[in-house]
Design a protein around this motif. Structure first.
Motif, PDB file in Angstrom:
ATOM      1  N   SER A 251     -51.403  18.246  59.481  1.00 28.62           N
ATOM      2  CA  SER A 251     -52.157  17.475  60.458  1.00 28.62           C
ATOM      3  C   SER A 251     -53.190  16.543  59.835  1.00 28.62           C
ATOM      4  CB  SER A 251     -52.859  18.411  61.446  1.00 28.62           C
ATOM      5  OG  SER A 251     -53.834  19.200  60.779  1.00 28.62           O
ATOM      6  N   TRP A 252     -53.568  16.792  58.569  1.00 27.49           N
ATOM      7  CA  TRP A 252     -54.626  15.951  58.001  1.00 27.49           C
ATOM      8  C   TRP A 252     -54.325  15.437  56.593  1.00 27.49           C
ATOM      9  CZ3 TRP A 252     -57.430  17.535  53.632  1.00 27.49           C
ATOM     10  CH2 TRP A 252     -57.228  18.857  53.236  1.00 27.49           C
TER      11      TRP A 252
ATOM     12  N   HIS B 259     -62.272  13.799  57.882  1.00 27.86           N
ATOM     13  CA  HIS B 259     -61.523  14.571  58.872  1.00 27.86           C
ATOM     14  C   HIS B 259     -62.456  15.609  59.485  1.00 27.86           C
ATOM     15  CE1 HIS B 259     -57.882  13.196  56.618  1.00 27.86           C
ATOM     16  NE2 HIS B 259     -58.664  13.427  55.576  1.00 27.86           N
TER      17      HIS B 259
ATOM     18  N   LEU C 205     -61.813  19.316  61.678  1.00 28.85           N
ATOM     19  CA  LEU C 205     -60.779  20.244  62.123  1.00 28.85           C
ATOM     20  C   LEU C 205     -61.405  21.406  62.888  1.00 28.85           C
ATOM     21  CD1 LEU C 205     -58.690  20.426  58.822  1.00 28.85           C
ATOM     22  CD2 LEU C 205     -58.194  19.040  60.838  1.00 28.85           C
TER      23      LEU C 205
ATOM     24  N   PRO D 286     -57.035  18.560  64.818  1.00 31.35           N
ATOM     25  CA  PRO D 286     -58.124  17.616  64.528  1.00 31.35           C
ATOM     26  C   PRO D 286     -59.111  17.515  65.674  1.00 31.35           C
ATOM     27  CG  PRO D 286     -55.964  16.666  64.030  1.00 31.35           C
ATOM     28  CD  PRO D 286     -55.707  17.913  64.801  1.00 31.35           C
TER      29      PRO D 286
END
Length: 229
Positions: free
Chosen positions: A95-96, A206, A208, A222
């Motif tokens: 996801s990141w 980012h 999370l 996220p």
């Protein structure tokens, strides 16, 4: 999921002192003193009478217990700042950080150690992780105390990014109430300024989410983040 090695002990928070010590009472009224692995002010968390969870430490440690979790009106918070690094090191980066290959923890760059190292097409990728527990009405912020160390971390990320090295800063929300994340400019304006310069230099930021229970911590998706006004 990052699972705790043993069942956590439920207790009632009494006080924190000398930064690394905290007292609790168990169900029998006995005082338990635990190590507090958090150098920040822990703003919003230190309310006597709240429920906390402790971990029994191996024999030979100075203190028999370590403080892991604290209950809040918005849900659980993890006060052990090392858990954010551990969680990212065992979780999917899809996801990141998609496409990157895991290398290891605490890579050295000069005299500094970053938190995590990855590799992309043979080139290094460096990641700095920040555990976020300061939460006000869903607004998560870092740091909760002025931190020259955090300022220097971000400045080094920026200088490396300016030279073409892929660098990332990841805010991990270790508080169930956090819905957005930002630099705490009202706590440490120099850190907030450093973040703005880092974004301009090409550092990837980012935020999370996590799911925290007394059994373990799982990385979520996220969260929105922004630079302070």
């Amino acid at each position: 999921m990052l699972r705790f090695d043993s069942e956590l002990i439920e207790a009632t928070y009494v006080r924190r002192y000398k930064r690394f010590f905290a007292d609790f009472q168990d169900r029998n009224g006995q005082t338990l003193t635990a190590h507090c692995a958090n150098t920040g002010r822990m703003t919003g968390l230190l309310h006597p009478g709240r429920t906390a969870w402790l971990r029994a430490q191996p024999p030979g440690r100075k203190l028999a217990f370590a403080w892991e979790l604290m209950d809040t009106p918005e849900g659980l918070a993890c006060v052990n700042t090392a858990r954010a690094n551990q969680l990212l090191s065992i979780s999917s980066t899809e996801s990141w950080l998609p496409g990157a290959t895991w290398v290891g923890r605490e890579p050295r760059v000069g005299s500094h150690r970053f938190d995590l190292a990855f590799e992309r097409e043979g080139a290094p990728v460096y990641v700095e992780v920040k555990s976020v527990t300061l939460c006000e009405s869903g607004r998560g912020a870092f740091p909760d105390a002025p931190s020259e160390r955090a300022q220097s971390h971000v400045a080094l990320l920026a200088s490396m990014a300016a030279e073409g090295v892929e660098t990332h800063l990841v805010w991990v929300a270790m508080h169930a109430g956090i819905r957005t994340v930002e630099p705490a400019c009202w706590v440490d304006p120099k850190f907030s300024e450093a973040c703005g310069l880092a974004v301009s230099a090409g550092v990837h930021f980012h935020a999370l989410s996590t799911q925290i229970t007394p059994e373990g911590i799982a990385l979520g998706g996220p969260l929105p983040w922004h630079l302070s006004d």
